[in-house]
Write an enzyme that holds these catalytic residues in place. Sequence first.
Site, PDB file in Angstrom:
ATOM      1  N   THR A  18       2.186  46.095  53.588  1.00 19.86           N
ATOM      2  CA  THR A  18       2.889  44.828  53.799  1.00 19.86           C
ATOM      3  C   THR A  18       4.197  44.776  53.017  1.00 19.86           C
ATOM      4  OG1 THR A  18       2.709  42.461  53.345  1.00 19.86           O
ATOM      5  CG2 THR A  18       1.436  43.893  51.933  1.00 19.86           C
ATOM      6  N   GLU A  33       4.946  42.357  51.253  1.00 17.22           N
ATOM      7  CA  GLU A  33       4.699  41.550  50.037  1.00 17.22           C
ATOM      8  C   GLU A  33       4.651  42.395  48.766  1.00 17.22           C
ATOM      9  OE1 GLU A  33       1.862  38.450  50.201  1.00 17.22           O
ATOM     10  OE2 GLU A  33       2.252  38.020  52.297  1.00 17.22           O
ATOM     11  N   TYR A  50      -3.433  39.508  46.272  1.00 22.21           N
ATOM     12  CA  TYR A  50      -3.413  40.241  47.543  1.00 22.21           C
ATOM     13  C   TYR A  50      -2.351  41.344  47.502  1.00 22.21           C
ATOM     14  CZ  TYR A  50      -1.827  41.304  52.306  1.00 22.21           C
ATOM     15  OH  TYR A  50      -1.404  41.961  53.440  1.00 22.21           O
ATOM     16  N   LYS A  69      -2.660  45.487  47.598  1.00 21.21           N
ATOM     17  CA  LYS A  69      -2.029  46.337  48.619  1.00 21.21           C
ATOM     18  C   LYS A  69      -1.107  47.360  47.940  1.00 21.21           C
ATOM     19  CE  LYS A  69      -2.238  46.120  52.574  1.00 21.21           C
ATOM     20  NZ  LYS A  69      -3.186  46.712  53.565  1.00 21.21           N
TER      21      LYS A  69
HETATM   22  P1  NAD Z   1      -7.251  40.471  59.378  1.00 21.57           P
HETATM   23  O1  NAD Z   1      -7.726  39.769  58.166  1.00 21.57           O
HETATM   24  O2  NAD Z   1      -7.025  39.681  60.621  1.00 21.57           O
HETATM   25  O3  NAD Z   1      -8.274  41.648  59.761  1.00 21.57           O
HETATM   26  C1  NAD Z   1      -8.815  42.498  58.800  1.00 21.57           C
HETATM   27  C2  NAD Z   1      -9.953  43.280  59.454  1.00 21.57           C
HETATM   28  O4  NAD Z   1     -10.491  44.182  58.474  1.00 21.57           O
HETATM   29  C3  NAD Z   1     -11.116  42.400  59.939  1.00 21.57           C
HETATM   30  O5  NAD Z   1     -11.523  42.802  61.221  1.00 21.57           O
HETATM   31  C4  NAD Z   1     -12.203  42.656  58.907  1.00 21.57           C
HETATM   32  O6  NAD Z   1     -13.519  42.514  59.432  1.00 21.57           O
HETATM   33  C5  NAD Z   1     -11.915  44.092  58.502  1.00 21.57           C
HETATM   34  N1  NAD Z   1     -12.435  44.407  57.167  1.00 21.57           N
HETATM   35  C6  NAD Z   1     -12.263  43.705  56.031  1.00 21.57           C
HETATM   36  N2  NAD Z   1     -12.916  44.303  55.011  1.00 21.57           N
HETATM   37  C7  NAD Z   1     -13.486  45.424  55.520  1.00 21.57           C
HETATM   38  C8  NAD Z   1     -14.263  46.464  54.951  1.00 21.57           C
HETATM   39  N3  NAD Z   1     -14.613  46.466  53.657  1.00 21.57           N
HETATM   40  N4  NAD Z   1     -14.657  47.479  55.751  1.00 21.57           N
HETATM   41  C9  NAD Z   1     -14.332  47.497  57.068  1.00 21.57           C
HETATM   42  N5  NAD Z   1     -13.609  46.523  57.662  1.00 21.57           N
HETATM   43  C10 NAD Z   1     -13.184  45.497  56.889  1.00 21.57           C
HETATM   44  O7  NAD Z   1      -5.942  41.235  58.934  1.00 21.57           O
HETATM   45  P2  NAD Z   1      -4.564  41.478  59.716  1.00 21.57           P
HETATM   46  O8  NAD Z   1      -3.700  40.316  59.530  1.00 21.57           O
HETATM   47  O9  NAD Z   1      -4.847  41.981  61.067  1.00 21.57           O
HETATM   48  O10 NAD Z   1      -3.959  42.664  58.824  1.00 21.57           O
HETATM   49  C11 NAD Z   1      -4.324  44.018  59.078  1.00 21.57           C
HETATM   50  C12 NAD Z   1      -3.619  44.911  58.085  1.00 21.57           C
HETATM   51  O11 NAD Z   1      -2.221  44.768  58.209  1.00 21.57           O
HETATM   52  C13 NAD Z   1      -3.958  44.611  56.626  1.00 21.57           C
HETATM   53  O12 NAD Z   1      -4.029  45.835  55.936  1.00 21.57           O
HETATM   54  C14 NAD Z   1      -2.770  43.786  56.142  1.00 21.57           C
HETATM   55  O13 NAD Z   1      -2.580  43.952  54.757  1.00 21.57           O
HETATM   56  C15 NAD Z   1      -1.655  44.413  56.950  1.00 21.57           C
HETATM   57  N6  NAD Z   1      -0.514  43.513  57.235  1.00 21.57           N
HETATM   58  C16 NAD Z   1      -0.724  42.279  57.808  1.00 21.57           C
HETATM   59  C17 NAD Z   1       0.365  41.495  58.133  1.00 21.57           C
HETATM   60  C18 NAD Z   1       0.199  40.134  58.789  1.00 21.57           C
HETATM   61  O14 NAD Z   1       1.178  39.411  58.933  1.00 21.57           O
HETATM   62  N7  NAD Z   1      -0.997  39.739  59.200  1.00 21.57           N
HETATM   63  C19 NAD Z   1       1.668  41.947  57.875  1.00 21.57           C
HETATM   64  C20 NAD Z   1       1.830  43.219  57.281  1.00 21.57           C
HETATM   65  C21 NAD Z   1       0.730  43.989  56.980  1.00 21.57           C
HETATM   66  O1  DAU Z   2       4.483  39.319  54.820  1.00 19.01           O
HETATM   67  C1  DAU Z   2       3.350  39.922  55.346  1.00 19.01           C
HETATM   68  C2  DAU Z   2       2.132  39.083  55.025  1.00 19.01           C
HETATM   69  O2  DAU Z   2       2.194  37.918  55.842  1.00 19.01           O
HETATM   70  C3  DAU Z   2       0.819  39.811  55.243  1.00 19.01           C
HETATM   71  O3  DAU Z   2       0.750  40.905  54.376  1.00 19.01           O
HETATM   72  C4  DAU Z   2      -0.373  38.878  55.005  1.00 19.01           C
HETATM   73  O4  DAU Z   2      -1.579  39.546  55.316  1.00 19.01           O
HETATM   74  C5  DAU Z   2      -0.210  37.677  55.912  1.00 19.01           C
HETATM   75  O5  DAU Z   2      -1.254  36.744  55.669  1.00 19.01           O
HETATM   76  C6  DAU Z   2       1.146  37.002  55.693  1.00 19.01           C
HETATM   77  O6  DAU Z   2       1.209  36.369  54.389  1.00 19.01           O
HETATM   78  P1  DAU Z   2       1.849  34.918  54.171  1.00 19.01           P
HETATM   79  O7  DAU Z   2       1.278  34.349  52.939  1.00 19.01           O
HETATM   80  O8  DAU Z   2       3.321  34.961  54.294  1.00 19.01           O
HETATM   81  O9  DAU Z   2       1.258  34.173  55.504  1.00 19.01           O
HETATM   82  P2  DAU Z   2       0.637  32.719  55.703  1.00 19.01           P
HETATM   83  O10 DAU Z   2       0.467  32.524  57.177  1.00 19.01           O
HETATM   84  O11 DAU Z   2      -0.532  32.471  54.831  1.00 19.01           O
HETATM   85  O12 DAU Z   2       1.808  31.746  55.207  1.00 19.01           O
HETATM   86  C7  DAU Z   2       3.103  31.787  55.764  1.00 19.01           C
HETATM   87  C8  DAU Z   2       3.977  30.823  54.986  1.00 19.01           C
HETATM   88  O13 DAU Z   2       3.535  29.482  55.254  1.00 19.01           O
HETATM   89  C9  DAU Z   2       3.887  30.996  53.480  1.00 19.01           C
HETATM   90  O14 DAU Z   2       5.161  30.727  52.912  1.00 19.01           O
HETATM   91  C10 DAU Z   2       2.904  29.917  53.040  1.00 19.01           C
HETATM   92  C11 DAU Z   2       3.137  28.817  54.050  1.00 19.01           C
HETATM   93  N1  DAU Z   2       1.942  27.991  54.394  1.00 19.01           N
HETATM   94  C12 DAU Z   2       0.814  28.651  54.783  1.00 19.01           C
HETATM   95  C13 DAU Z   2      -0.323  27.934  55.115  1.00 19.01           C
HETATM   96  C14 DAU Z   2      -1.592  28.656  55.536  1.00 19.01           C
HETATM   97  C15 DAU Z   2       2.006  26.610  54.353  1.00 19.01           C
HETATM   98  O15 DAU Z   2       3.057  26.017  54.024  1.00 19.01           O
HETATM   99  N2  DAU Z   2       0.880  25.904  54.682  1.00 19.01           N
HETATM  100  C16 DAU Z   2      -0.291  26.510  55.055  1.00 19.01           C
HETATM  101  O16 DAU Z   2      -1.286  25.804  55.331  1.00 19.01           O
END
Ligand code: NAD
Ligand code: DAU
Length: 377
Positions: A134, A136, A183, A187
């Site tokens: 990520t 982050e 978090y 990572k």
């Molecule tokens: P998510 O939380 O939606 O999904 C995570 C998945 O991992 C789930 O299906 C969960 O069951 C599985 N999991 C968790 N712990 C596990 C374990 N111990 N063994 C096997 N499976 C397990 O996450 P996401 O938002 O799809 O993110 C996926 C990846 O991408 C993560 O590594 C996250 O750090 C990275 N990422 C996410 C974002 C974002 O915006 N969501 C952005 C950049 C990077």
């Molecule tokens: O930048 C990549 C990351 O983006 C990923 O690595 C993470 O897995 C993913 O969860 C996401 O993190 P953020 O913390 O940026 O996402 P989130 O949707 O939780 O929040 C987005 C922004 O909105 C953040 O500035 C916090 C704010 N927020 C979030 C929630 C849930 C609010 O203001 N109110 C809320 O209720």
Amino acid sequence: MKSILITGGAGFIGSHVVRLFVTKYPDCRIVNLDKLTYAGNLENLRDVEQRPNYTFVRGDICDFETVVSLMRRHEVEGIIHLAAESHVDRSIRDPFTFARTNVLGTLTLLEAARRCWEERPEGYAGKLFYHISTDEVYGALELTRPEGVASPFTTTASSAEHHLAYGEEFFEETTRYAPHSPYSASKASSDHFVRAYHDTYGMPTLVTNCSNNYGPCQFPEKLIPLFINNIRHRRPLPVYGRGENVRDWLYVEDHARAIDRIFHHGRVAETYNIGGFNEWKNIDLIRLLVRTTDRLLGRREGEDLDLITFVEDRKGHDLRYAIDSRKLQRELGWEPSLQFEEGIERTVRWYLDNQAWMDRVTSGAYRTYYEEMYGSR
Ligand code: NAD
Ligand code: DAU
């Protein structure tokens, strides 16, 4: 048949990656290893679960024996590692779970891959451990232009009216790691382990650091699906602090396309940043979300803006993320395909059209799908 192990494939991004690989590469076996935590939802993969080249295994990436036997059984040659605990707010309440899954889980996978690949006559030839990380991990950028100015970056999808930058600095692949939340610290640690396995054992590895994803099938604890559902039900929209924080949003299918490109053409031991060239201040994004949702629900556009409620800020809330992904653009020819307004419209429409998906997630009913499909093993 070549086998690729995708971890976390029942989650938000993982399910889009699994779908892309299963349909695009019918001659490849795609093994999806997922523990099915609260964030794992096999209903996300309903449309591909019967494909002959798809295998689902319920298991924990922290379980060394499970991973080793799975890798041996399928002669896994490539790993795309997405499984993680992913929600910042949860990490603030429960950091240990994040250290276990994100750090120890990644280390377990690396060690299992080392064991399995080193015992093969060809060793590491033709193998790849691709770790999904990520933006982050880079910490937070300053918000030096509170109103935003035209972004210095251009892409085919960047001609949108809102294509702004809120500061001069961007995260580059060489930016020093400075994680702030449990978090992002977990990572960052896992990224270091992946690179250490390349440097120490010669394992072919790759790391990508992506910005915020949005799109269908995201668990409604994250900003966009949570707020769409709240607007629909006319519940308050809890905006942290003053809504001044900036995030760089990328449509999830564009991320999946980038992962495909990098998995097949990326240079081993490299890092690639993936981003949308698309910075939005939370409050502006939330207003767009309200207007779009109102319109698609047949309400007067903006009539639900009064649901916006400013609440206590997230602890250690990073101010601004902004990714410079020109390396990926330049070397591998990838760029985002969607303008943000179009992506948001598509996303809101998906959640409104799939209310049953949302209801099964919020009621917890989705958790029985595994037993319905695979029995109670
Ligand atoms: P998510 O939380 O939606 O999904 C995570 C998945 O991992 C789930 O299906 C969960 O069951 C599985 N999991 C968790 N712990 C596990 C374990 N111990 N063994 C096997 N499976 C397990 O996450 P996401 O938002 O799809 O993110 C996926 C990846 O991408 C993560 O590594 C996250 O750090 C990275 N990422 C996410 C974002 C974002 O915006 N969501 C952005 C950049 C990077
Ligand atoms: O930048 C990549 C990351 O983006 C990923 O690595 C993470 O897995 C993913 O969860 C996401 O993190 P953020 O913390 O940026 O996402 P989130 O949707 O939780 O929040 C987005 C922004 O909105 C953040 O500035 C916090 C704010 N927020 C979030 C929630 C849930 C609010 O203001 N109110 C809320 O209720």
